[in-house]
Every structure is written in C-alpha cells, then in structure tokens.
Motif scaffolding. Structure first.
Motif, mmCIF file in Angstrom:
data_model
loop_
_atom_site.group_PDB
_atom_site.id
_atom_site.type_symbol
_atom_site.label_atom_id
_atom_site.label_comp_id
_atom_site.label_asym_id
_atom_site.label_seq_id
_atom_site.Cartn_x
_atom_site.Cartn_y
_atom_site.Cartn_z
ATOM 1 N N LYS A 87 0.849 -1.189 0.000
ATOM 2 C CA LYS A 87 0.000 0.000 0.000
ATOM 3 C C LYS A 87 0.889 1.244 0.000
ATOM 4 O O LYS A 87 2.041 1.193 0.465
ATOM 5 N N PRO A 88 0.372 2.362 -0.477
ATOM 6 C CA PRO A 88 1.181 3.595 -0.434
ATOM 7 C C PRO A 88 1.682 3.921 0.969
ATOM 8 O O PRO A 88 2.788 4.457 1.116
ATOM 9 N N GLU A 89 0.918 3.581 1.981
ATOM 10 C CA GLU A 89 1.355 3.874 3.351
ATOM 11 C C GLU A 89 2.493 2.979 3.819
ATOM 12 O O GLU A 89 3.040 3.194 4.904
ATOM 13 N N ASP A 90 2.888 2.003 3.016
ATOM 14 C CA ASP A 90 4.070 1.200 3.324
ATOM 15 C C ASP A 90 5.352 1.887 2.866
ATOM 16 O O ASP A 90 6.457 1.390 3.145
ATOM 17 N N THR A 91 5.220 2.994 2.157
ATOM 18 C CA THR A 91 6.393 3.725 1.676
ATOM 19 C C THR A 91 7.237 4.198 2.851
ATOM 20 O O THR A 91 6.745 4.866 3.760
ATOM 21 N N ALA A 92 8.506 3.840 2.827
ATOM 22 C CA ALA A 92 9.414 4.180 3.914
ATOM 23 C C ALA A 92 10.804 3.648 3.591
ATOM 24 O O ALA A 92 10.979 2.875 2.646
ATOM 25 N N VAL A 93 11.760 4.068 4.392
ATOM 26 C CA VAL A 93 13.061 3.408 4.398
ATOM 27 C C VAL A 93 12.974 2.267 5.403
ATOM 28 O O VAL A 93 12.573 2.476 6.547
ATOM 29 N N TYR A 94 13.329 1.092 4.950
ATOM 30 C CA TYR A 94 13.242 -0.100 5.786
ATOM 31 C C TYR A 94 14.642 -0.464 6.278
ATOM 32 O O TYR A 94 15.591 -0.528 5.497
ATOM 33 N N TYR A 95 14.740 -0.709 7.566
ATOM 34 C CA TYR A 95 15.993 -1.073 8.202
ATOM 35 C C TYR A 95 15.855 -2.447 8.851
ATOM 36 O O TYR A 95 14.804 -2.771 9.394
ATOM 37 N N CYS A 96 16.931 -3.208 8.815
ATOM 38 C CA CYS A 96 16.951 -4.415 9.625
ATOM 39 C C CYS A 96 17.944 -4.203 10.769
ATOM 40 O O CYS A 96 18.894 -3.435 10.647
ATOM 41 N N ALA A 97 17.674 -4.875 11.852
ATOM 42 C CA ALA A 97 18.511 -4.774 13.031
ATOM 43 C C ALA A 97 18.634 -6.154 13.655
ATOM 44 O O ALA A 97 17.716 -6.969 13.557
ATOM 45 N N ALA A 98 19.770 -6.389 14.304
ATOM 46 C CA ALA A 98 20.033 -7.714 14.840
ATOM 47 C C ALA A 98 20.393 -7.664 16.310
ATOM 48 O O ALA A 98 21.129 -6.770 16.755
ATOM 49 N N SER A 99 19.850 -8.607 17.025
ATOM 50 C CA SER A 99 20.277 -8.871 18.387
ATOM 51 C C SER A 99 21.033 -10.190 18.374
ATOM 52 O O SER A 99 20.584 -11.147 17.742
ATOM 53 N N ARG A 100 22.160 -10.266 19.052
ATOM 54 C CA ARG A 100 22.966 -11.489 19.030
ATOM 55 C C ARG A 100 22.515 -12.476 20.083
ATOM 56 O O ARG A 100 23.271 -13.387 20.455
#
Length: 127
Positions: A87-100
C-alpha cells in the motif's frame, strides 16, 4: 554488520522481498527486526523473528499482518521480509537490526535491544 537490500518502486498491490544479510556473526540464537521510517514520521517496528534453541518465533505489527512474511535462512545468515499487497502507506526506508541473542515477545519490539543496524533500503509504493 547487516546489509539490507531489495527495496524499490512498486505499484500498489505489488510485492517486494527485502533481504537482510548478516556478516560477522553466525545465526544461532538471535533476533532480527525489520523497522521502517516514513518521511516526517518516527521509526516503527514492522516484523520480528527470533530463534532460541532452534525454535523460531515471529511477530508482526497489526498493519502488515496477512501481507508481510518474515523468514530466515540460517545457512545464508539472511532474513527475508516478503511484502505482498503493498500500500502507499508502506512507503518508507526499511531497516533491519540484529540482536545477538534471542528476544522474547515483551522485548523484541524495543529498539535498544538490537546491537547492529543495517543502512536501510527505500521502498516506494505508488498509488
């Protein structure tokens, strides 16, 4: 280090698959979160995956349930976010992050629980 990729421009209703490739640590017990930040808005969590003694748990924010699927390929140290019915509202910069280490449901959504962050990949959904 984390490398996010797979973003792009897609029409509403389309699909994209984001990838988050991890280097420098091996997927054993871990948690990976996908977050996004739209222009003028704060960062929000989208989906999470945690592995503890081989048991996988996933979590989704309500706005993406039924449309997004998070999965992991431990052999490739990569987590994917399959995004359908965009959807247009999904427009964004997407980041992934990790916990070890693995995270439980009460903490997996907290930004401060994550040790490493990727650089972000732009997702643009046109109407």
């Amino acid at each position: 280090q984390l490398q996010a990729s797979g973003g792009g421009l897609v029409q509403a209703g389309g699909s994209l698959r984001l990838s988050c490739a991890a280097s420098g640590f091996t997927f054993g017990d871990y948690a990976i979160g996908w977050f996004r930040q739209a222009p003028g808005k704060g960062r929000e969590g989208v989906s999470y995956i945690s592995s503890s003694y081989g048991k996988i748990s996933t979590l989704y924010v309500d706005s993406v349930k039924g449309r997004f699927t998070i999965s992991s390929d431990n052999a490739k140290n990569t987590v994917y976010l399959q995004m359908n019915s965009l959807k247009p509202e999904d427009t964004a910069v997407y980041y992934c992050a990790a916990s070890r280490s693995s995270l439980i449901a009460s903490t997996i959504t907290l930004f401060r629980m994550y040790d490493d962050w990727g650089q972000g990949t732009q997702v643009t959904v046109s109407s």
